[in-house]
Design a protein around this motif. Structure first.
Motif, mmCIF file in Angstrom:
data_model
loop_
_atom_site.group_PDB
_atom_site.id
_atom_site.type_symbol
_atom_site.label_atom_id
_atom_site.label_comp_id
_atom_site.label_asym_id
_atom_site.label_seq_id
_atom_site.Cartn_x
_atom_site.Cartn_y
_atom_site.Cartn_z
ATOM 1 N N GLY A 132 -3.001 57.215 -3.904
ATOM 2 C CA GLY A 132 -2.726 58.570 -4.354
ATOM 3 C C GLY A 132 -2.033 58.629 -5.708
ATOM 4 N N THR A 133 -1.157 57.678 -5.980
ATOM 5 C CA THR A 133 -0.494 57.613 -7.292
ATOM 6 C C THR A 133 -1.527 57.430 -8.396
ATOM 7 O OG1 THR A 133 1.532 56.689 -6.344
ATOM 8 C CG2 THR A 133 1.147 56.310 -8.695
ATOM 9 N N ASP A 134 -2.480 56.539 -8.152
ATOM 10 C CA ASP A 134 -3.545 56.307 -9.121
ATOM 11 C C ASP A 134 -4.400 57.559 -9.294
ATOM 12 O OD1 ASP A 134 -2.766 53.556 -9.261
ATOM 13 O OD2 ASP A 134 -3.887 53.193 -7.420
ATOM 14 N N MET A 135 -4.712 58.188 -8.179
ATOM 15 C CA MET A 135 -5.575 59.372 -8.214
ATOM 16 C C MET A 135 -4.931 60.496 -9.035
ATOM 17 S SD MET A 135 -8.494 60.459 -7.024
ATOM 18 C CE MET A 135 -9.290 62.047 -7.288
ATOM 19 N N VAL A 136 -3.663 60.731 -8.815
ATOM 20 C CA VAL A 136 -2.951 61.781 -9.549
ATOM 21 C C VAL A 136 -2.970 61.477 -11.048
ATOM 22 C CG1 VAL A 136 -0.673 62.787 -9.996
ATOM 23 C CG2 VAL A 136 -1.503 62.544 -7.636
ATOM 24 N N PHE A 137 -2.714 60.209 -11.405
ATOM 25 C CA PHE A 137 -2.737 59.873 -12.831
ATOM 26 C C PHE A 137 -4.131 60.056 -13.424
ATOM 27 C CE2 PHE A 137 -3.850 56.988 -16.227
ATOM 28 C CZ PHE A 137 -2.964 57.418 -17.205
ATOM 29 N N PHE A 138 -5.164 59.648 -12.699
ATOM 30 C CA PHE A 138 -6.529 59.785 -13.222
ATOM 31 C C PHE A 138 -6.847 61.246 -13.526
ATOM 32 C CE2 PHE A 138 -7.196 55.447 -12.719
ATOM 33 C CZ PHE A 138 -8.516 55.071 -12.959
ATOM 34 N N ILE A 139 -6.402 62.157 -12.677
ATOM 35 C CA ILE A 139 -6.630 63.579 -12.927
ATOM 36 C C ILE A 139 -5.905 64.008 -14.209
ATOM 37 C CG2 ILE A 139 -6.272 65.921 -12.059
ATOM 38 C CD1 ILE A 139 -8.412 64.321 -10.559
ATOM 39 N N LYS A 140 -4.654 63.589 -14.350
ATOM 40 C CA LYS A 140 -3.877 63.958 -15.538
ATOM 41 C C LYS A 140 -4.483 63.369 -16.808
ATOM 42 C CE LYS A 140 0.611 64.494 -13.200
ATOM 43 N NZ LYS A 140 1.979 63.936 -13.067
ATOM 44 N N SER A 141 -4.936 62.122 -16.721
ATOM 45 C CA SER A 141 -5.513 61.480 -17.894
ATOM 46 C C SER A 141 -6.833 62.136 -18.284
ATOM 47 C CB SER A 141 -5.727 59.985 -17.647
ATOM 48 O OG SER A 141 -6.268 59.364 -18.791
ATOM 49 N N LEU A 142 -7.649 62.470 -17.297
ATOM 50 C CA LEU A 142 -8.905 63.163 -17.594
ATOM 51 C C LEU A 142 -8.631 64.513 -18.257
ATOM 52 C CD1 LEU A 142 -10.931 62.315 -14.372
ATOM 53 C CD2 LEU A 142 -11.538 61.640 -16.708
ATOM 54 N N GLN A 143 -7.604 65.200 -17.784
ATOM 55 C CA GLN A 143 -7.243 66.472 -18.417
ATOM 56 C C GLN A 143 -6.869 66.254 -19.881
ATOM 57 O OE1 GLN A 143 -3.397 68.587 -17.611
ATOM 58 N NE2 GLN A 143 -4.729 70.173 -16.721
ATOM 59 N N ASN A 144 -6.098 65.216 -20.145
ATOM 60 C CA ASN A 144 -5.732 64.887 -21.527
ATOM 61 C C ASN A 144 -6.963 64.588 -22.373
ATOM 62 O OD1 ASN A 144 -3.887 63.979 -23.740
ATOM 63 N ND2 ASN A 144 -4.781 61.979 -23.257
ATOM 64 N N ILE A 145 -7.913 63.864 -21.808
ATOM 65 C CA ILE A 145 -9.123 63.496 -22.545
ATOM 66 C C ILE A 145 -9.964 64.724 -22.882
ATOM 67 C CG2 ILE A 145 -11.385 62.394 -22.199
ATOM 68 C CD1 ILE A 145 -9.846 59.990 -21.015
ATOM 69 N N TYR A 146 -10.065 65.654 -21.948
ATOM 70 C CA TYR A 146 -10.850 66.861 -22.233
ATOM 71 C C TYR A 146 -10.095 67.833 -23.134
ATOM 72 C CZ TYR A 146 -14.584 65.476 -19.102
ATOM 73 O OH TYR A 146 -15.633 64.797 -18.537
ATOM 74 N N HIS A 147 -8.776 67.857 -23.012
ATOM 75 C CA HIS A 147 -7.977 68.733 -23.870
ATOM 76 C C HIS A 147 -7.905 68.219 -25.306
ATOM 77 C CE1 HIS A 147 -6.395 72.147 -21.807
ATOM 78 N NE2 HIS A 147 -5.749 71.480 -20.877
ATOM 79 N N ASN A 148 -7.701 66.918 -25.457
ATOM 80 C CA ASN A 148 -7.329 66.365 -26.760
ATOM 81 C C ASN A 148 -8.337 65.414 -27.390
ATOM 82 O OD1 ASN A 148 -4.706 67.659 -26.775
ATOM 83 N ND2 ASN A 148 -4.118 66.195 -25.175
#
Length: 262
Positions: A105-121
């Motif tokens: 779950g820790t990995d999953m949460v980070f992957f969501i946050k990182s994907l958001q960063n990639i699409y945002h920035n």
């Protein structure tokens, strides 16, 4: 390249493998493969996020991979792009229950946050990979992708879930994801939604099955399934089709998994 069967010249080997590509590269392949998850979607961003997350956990039992990849989608309300971009903290907490082998779950949460960063920035997944591609290889691009993916705060444990060719990895799961996204041969399996990455630059997703078959056919001599082995296999597959070398993944995988090729 020297085949392990002396009677198989290069053109005969190519003909044999082309027959196997035709046998497995069709929609029937989808029902037993994790590629079925991105096939559930029609929006580009949904397809690539579903594909990336499914490929990330693609090790172990294939039925379990598919089951857990579908659970990922369920946790995101079966709208992966909308979830990545618009999730609430409460919704993100739901992800903490996810586990697939060592991906938790820790990995999953980070992957969501990182994907958001990639699409945002960074203009999305395709843009990051395409920016660093080379004419005949995506391996440097994969290494740069990992750098971008972990540019936001993260736990060290999560880094192991993105392979880095710069560290000698064959990066099997990301190469498989890139095949899904960039190959478009109208056969119905690979999705081919990324137009900025050439299929000529793709590499075979090298795993125990494709590696063993490649060795038996004389396409690979190196014993480890690492980055050096991938370079050797890439070179030999490009002798047969420089424009679409990774199509032979269907042949190598099918021979190993479905036919028990010895």
């Amino acid at each position: 390249m020297k085949t392990t069967h002396p009677e198989l010249a290069l053109d005969e080997l190519q003909s044999f493998l082309n027959e196997k590509v035709a046998l497995y590269n069709n929609p029937d392949f989808i029902e037993s493969d994790p590629i079925q998850i991105p096939h559930l979607y029609s929006q580009k961003e949904d397809i690539e996020i579903a594909g990336f997350l499914s490929a990330t956990i693609a090790w172990g039992n294939r039925k379990m991979i598919i089951k857990n990849a579908q659970r990922m989608m369920d946790l995101m309300g079966n709208s992966p792009y909308d979830f990545v971009m618009s999730h609430t903290d409460d919704q993100l907490e739901r992800m903490e229950s996810f586990v697939h082998r060592t991906f938790n779950g820790t990995d999953m949460v980070f992957f969501i946050k990182s994907l958001q960063n990639i699409y945002h920035n960074h203009n999305g997944l395709e843009a990051v990979f395409a920016q660093y591609q080379q004419p005949d290889s995506m391996q440097a691009g994969i290494s740069e992708f990992k750098r971008v993916f972990f540019e936001i705060e993260h736990q060290n444990r999560t880094q192991k879930h993105i392979s880095d060719p710069a560290n000698g990895s064959a990066a099997k799961r990301i190469n498989m994801f890139l095949r899904w996204m960039a190959r478009n041969d109208n056969k119905g399996v690979d999705l081919g939604i990324w137009k900025s990455i050439s299929p000529a630059a793709l590499s075979c997703p090298l795993d125990v099955h494709s590696g063993n078959v490649a060795r038996k056919l004389g396409l690979l001599t190196r014993k480890q399934n690492d980055g050096k082995a991938l370079a050797e296999l890439d070179k030999n597959l490009r002798l047969m089709d420089p424009n679409d070398p990774v199509k032979y993944d269907f042949a190598l995988f099918g021979l190993g998994v479905f036919e028990g090729f010895k």
